[in-house]
Motif scaffolding. Structure first.
Motif, PDB file in Angstrom:
ATOM      1  N   TRP A 219      17.939  23.027   6.513  1.00  0.00           N
ATOM      2  CA  TRP A 219      18.130  24.408   6.813  1.00  0.00           C
ATOM      3  C   TRP A 219      19.398  24.758   7.148  1.00  0.00           C
ATOM      4  N   CYS A 220      19.904  23.444   7.549  1.00  0.00           N
ATOM      5  CA  CYS A 220      21.206  23.852   8.636  1.00  0.00           C
ATOM      6  C   CYS A 220      22.277  24.651   8.370  1.00  0.00           C
TER       7      CYS A 220
ATOM      8  N   THR B 166      10.402  26.877  14.914  1.00  0.00           N
ATOM      9  CA  THR B 166      10.189  25.276  14.434  1.00  0.00           C
ATOM     10  C   THR B 166      11.582  24.680  14.468  1.00  0.00           C
ATOM     11  N   VAL B 167      11.416  23.470  14.512  1.00  0.00           N
ATOM     12  CA  VAL B 167      12.733  22.572  14.451  1.00  0.00           C
ATOM     13  C   VAL B 167      13.235  22.538  12.940  1.00  0.00           C
ATOM     14  N   PRO B 168      13.923  23.414  12.581  1.00  0.00           N
ATOM     15  CA  PRO B 168      14.297  23.484  10.905  1.00  0.00           C
ATOM     16  C   PRO B 168      14.441  21.965  10.339  1.00  0.00           C
ATOM     17  N   GLY B 169      15.332  21.271  10.947  1.00  0.00           N
ATOM     18  CA  GLY B 169      15.900  20.306  10.178  1.00  0.00           C
ATOM     19  C   GLY B 169      16.991  20.444   9.567  1.00  0.00           C
ATOM     20  N   ALA B 170      17.837  19.191   9.017  1.00  0.00           N
ATOM     21  CA  ALA B 170      18.983  19.224   8.431  1.00  0.00           C
ATOM     22  C   ALA B 170      18.979  19.927   7.038  1.00  0.00           C
TER      23      ALA B 170
ATOM     24  N   PRO C 134      22.222  31.181   9.353  1.00  0.00           N
ATOM     25  CA  PRO C 134      22.592  32.349   9.623  1.00  0.00           C
ATOM     26  C   PRO C 134      21.355  33.428   9.114  1.00  0.00           C
ATOM     27  N   TYR C 135      20.699  33.004   8.067  1.00  0.00           N
ATOM     28  CA  TYR C 135      19.677  33.766   7.589  1.00  0.00           C
ATOM     29  C   TYR C 135      18.353  33.804   8.463  1.00  0.00           C
ATOM     30  N   PHE C 136      18.316  33.153   9.417  1.00  0.00           N
ATOM     31  CA  PHE C 136      16.845  33.199  10.395  1.00  0.00           C
ATOM     32  C   PHE C 136      17.206  33.142  11.632  1.00  0.00           C
ATOM     33  N   THR C 137      18.344  32.895  12.250  1.00  0.00           N
ATOM     34  CA  THR C 137      18.598  33.078  13.543  1.00  0.00           C
ATOM     35  C   THR C 137      19.376  34.152  14.100  1.00  0.00           C
TER      36      THR C 137
END
Length: 481
Positions: A196-197, A190-194, A201-204
């Motif tokens: 989750w910025c 998805t486009v996580p948005g600000a 590192p926890y999901f990419t």
């Protein structure tokens, strides 16, 4: 102490000369604008440097934050660690946003491994461990695939598929059977948005490593995460941060926030715990200070040169005013008024236009820097320095030069003010004269309308040449000797 009419009426007398008032007002405004621009521009540049450093980073880079952590296994200290950062901010009067993370566990042998082991519903242990995360409104920022009511964990869709779990099912997290109350779309899909910025590192897999990072498992509440951390013999990291708008930050505000963070670390909940702070804001502020120091070299000399040029204009305006008021000032000087009272009279007459001009100049400088400068946000200290510059311009605008025409050579003083008496010689201008014929004294008639406006009676005076050469005499007086 009651002021004499020449001084009590001075503030209003100055307004009777519109040309002089406008000249003093405009030149004082130019002076104030010139000298106030330097501190305001440097502050604007400093703020812009700070904001531009923070702009490409996550919003949390501008947030003052403290973190308390405990290595695996956290054990009985879990509750204390989880609440300490929020309590520390509360101790200094701030409300903070908490987040809790479990990123590693210790096995029975005491060896620490990354992530929390998860076992599927069929009893098979998944090859990919999980990272447990709780934030108060995290579930409002994910795309829901499936959910049921209750407390437990939310799994990413790909991880739920690998575990064979659905909403309403159960998975084993760190050895503890845990309800699955929701499934959400993987954030990397998805486009996580600000929001989750700062947690990317926890999901990419930014480094494109062969082994992906642990799956991001969200808990519905802080209690669930703390209980799982204890049961799984996991570590626990608790962070509390104070939200701040980094797009409008100034360096002085950043310094205040850094000092506030220090106070939070020294508060009782965190004192001596080894808690840490987020250094990004302080580092950006330090770099902004360095940039501002480099700008001082070219900016200050230009401002000084502009101020000196404006000061020349103010002096010219003061001279223009002095010429317009020469008659009255010379009359007062001839009557023995000293330089300090004369300067006070000049200041009183010029005070109002100079004050208005200084205020206009300061406001113009503030508006110009805000509209055309690097950033509209200014430090309070810079605004105070600009106000000081405006005060200096006001004082400068209230000072004027005075001319000092002499009385002519060969004059002698009779030592007194001499009204006309019979037998005395009359002077060329039909005024009473000194006790001796010309050029024995320097004698002036003080019965003109300007002298009466100044509050002095009709009189005639004889002055010594030293006094006549020191103080100007109104040209409307007629020489008597």
């Amino acid at each position: 102490m009651r002021l004499l009419p020449p001084w009590s009426r001075a503030p209003l007398l100055g307004l009777r000369q519109p040309a002089a008032v406008v000249a003093v007002l405009v030149t004082t405004a130019i002076l104030a604008c010139a000298v106030a621009s330097a501190p305001l521009f440097l502050s604007s540049a400093r703020s812009a440097a700070l904001q531009q450093q923070l702009a490409p980073q996550c919003a949390e880079a501008a947030w003052p934050a403290v973190t308390a952590s405990a290595d695996a296994p956290v054990g009985d200290a879990a509750q204390e660690v989880a609440g300490a950062p929020v309590d520390a901010w509360a101790a200094v009067g701030r409300t903070a946003e908490p987040s809790l993370t479990v990123g590693s566990t210790a096995n029975a042998s005491g060896n620490v491994q990354q992530g929390v082991p998860v076992t599927a519903a069929d009893g098979a242990r998944l090859s990919q461990p999980a990272t447990l995360l709780w934030r108060p409104d995290a579930l409002a920022h994910v795309e829901v695939v499936d959910e049921v009511a209750g407390t437990g964990v939310w799994l990413p869709a790909s991880y739920a598929q690998a575990a064979g779990a659905t909403a309403g099912g159960t998975v084993d997290v760190g050895g503890t059977p845990t309800p699955v109350v929701g499934v959400y779309t993987d954030l990397f899909d998805t486009v996580p948005g600000a929001y989750w910025c700062d947690y990317e590192p926890y999901f990419t897999n930014a480094s494109s490593a062969d082994t992906p990072p642990p799956a991001l498992v969200l808990t519905t509440d802080a209690t669930t995460l703390v209980d799982l951390a204890v049961a799984a013999r996991g570590s626990l990291s608790a962070t509390a941060s104070v939200p701040v708008d980094g797009s409008t930050l100034t360096t002085s505000r950043a310094t205040e926030l850094d000092e506030l963070t220090t106070a939070a670390l020294d508060a009782t909940p965190l004192r001596g715990s080894g808690a840490t702070r987020d250094p990004r804001l302080a580092e950006a502020a330090d770099r902004a200070q360095v940039l501002e120091g480099g700008l001082r070299g070219p900016v200050i000399p230009v401002a000084v040169a502009g101020g000196l040029l404006a000061l020349v204009l103010v002096a010219a305006a003061g001279s223009f005013w002095a010429d317009r008021r020469a008659t009255e000032v010379r009359l007062l000087a001839a009557r023995g008024v000293g330089p300090v009272p004369l300067a006070g009279k000049a200041a009183l007459e010029l005070a109002l236009p100079a004050l208005v001009g200084a205020a206009v100049g300061w406001a113009a400088s503030r508006l110009l820097i805000g509209a055309l400068g690097p950033a509209p946000e200014l430090d309070p200290a810079a605004a105070a320095a600009a106000v000081g510059a405006g005060v200096a311009a006001f004082v400068g605008g209230s000072v004027r030069p005075r001319s000092s025409p002499g009385c002519g050579p060969g004059a002698r003083w009779s030592g007194r003010w001499a009204p006309h008496r019979a037998g005395r010689r009359r002077c060329p201008g039909r005024s009473p004269c000194c006790s001796r014929p010309a050029p024995a004294g320097c004698c002036w008639r003080a019965g003109t309308p300007s002298s009466r406006r100044a509050g002095w009676p009709r009189s005639t005076g004889c002055w010594s040449p030293s006094r006549c050469s020191r103080w100007p005499v109104p040209p409307s007086w007629r020489p008597g000797c």
